[in-house]
Design an enzyme around this catalytic site. Sequence first.
Site, PDB file in Angstrom:
ATOM      1  N   SER A 134      34.472  57.533  30.994  1.00 20.22           N
ATOM      2  CA  SER A 134      35.129  58.096  32.250  1.00 20.22           C
ATOM      3  C   SER A 134      35.448  59.625  31.872  1.00 20.22           C
ATOM      4  CB  SER A 134      36.729  57.453  32.125  1.00 20.22           C
ATOM      5  OG  SER A 134      37.298  57.813  33.282  1.00 20.22           O
ATOM      6  N   TYR A 148      34.771  63.675  42.214  1.00 21.61           N
ATOM      7  CA  TYR A 148      34.620  63.383  40.969  1.00 21.61           C
ATOM      8  C   TYR A 148      35.842  62.922  40.305  1.00 21.61           C
ATOM      9  CZ  TYR A 148      33.392  63.381  36.163  1.00 21.61           C
ATOM     10  OH  TYR A 148      33.150  63.147  34.512  1.00 21.61           O
ATOM     11  N   LYS A 152      36.438  58.864  39.025  1.00 12.64           N
ATOM     12  CA  LYS A 152      36.794  58.459  37.476  1.00 12.64           C
ATOM     13  C   LYS A 152      38.134  57.687  37.414  1.00 12.64           C
ATOM     14  CE  LYS A 152      33.121  59.768  35.409  1.00 12.64           C
ATOM     15  NZ  LYS A 152      32.432  58.768  35.030  1.00 12.64           N
TER      16      LYS A 152
END
Length: 273
Positions: A134, A148, A152
């Site tokens: 992660s 993004y 995650k």
Amino acid sequence: MSKTIFITGASRGFGKLWAEAFLKRGDNVVATARNLKDLNDLVSQYGNNILPLQLDVNNRADSFAAIAKAKAHFGTLDVVINNAGYGLFGTIEETTEAEARNQFETNVFGLLWITQAALPIMREQGHGHIIQVSSVLGIVTLPLLGIYNASKWAVEGISESLAQEVKQFGINVSLIEPNGYSTDWGGASAAQSAPMEIYDGVRQAFSETGSQEGLFGDPAATTDAVLKLVDAENPPLRLFLGKHTLPWAKQVYESRIAEWEAWNDVAIAAHGN
């Protein structure tokens, strides 16, 4: 005792560093990459201890096939490291539909397919360790990385639920959450949305923050931590990498808790009874 470790995105960066660290100590490594030429040096040095597989994790069928090949070749599957992924730079308004979907296809769905493929094997064995790469941006956020960040955060949610579901089968789940490192994650490996001039100020502030001395860690320094994680009898759900991660997380969570508490009377009243 040597382990069999399956790692995606092993052609560069963390993936290649960690793959080589496992090979150096005698583990068997199944290393996947989009271009197998990027693994030629490891193959020539470590021979039968490495199984290179060409793989685009976005393809669910190919992901399942790769996991099956790994099990058939080495006879076991002790650790899976979902490392494949990339960064998308751009504000939310700038991001196109294709860019957003592609980010999730790789960072979330690619990870999900590999995880789903590995679970039946690990369940049958009665042991296994799934490690999801992660980011600190899975628990905090930055501007220009909103999609993004979201990918995650999705990985965090999937993995925390998964850990509760599969503990009964002897399967451990861990999340690796690095702060910034001097890899090409923000360079050749990254995607960039077409910029809108109205956000130039945000970009300038972001660039100034990223230029701070000592902000980025040395990727090679992470290998010992990852080896310890793989060897741990009771591995943690989350492992921070880097000196900035914990202080940043504490600062953000203290701010969140203060805000939640400030609005708690409103929250309680909304319960209705």
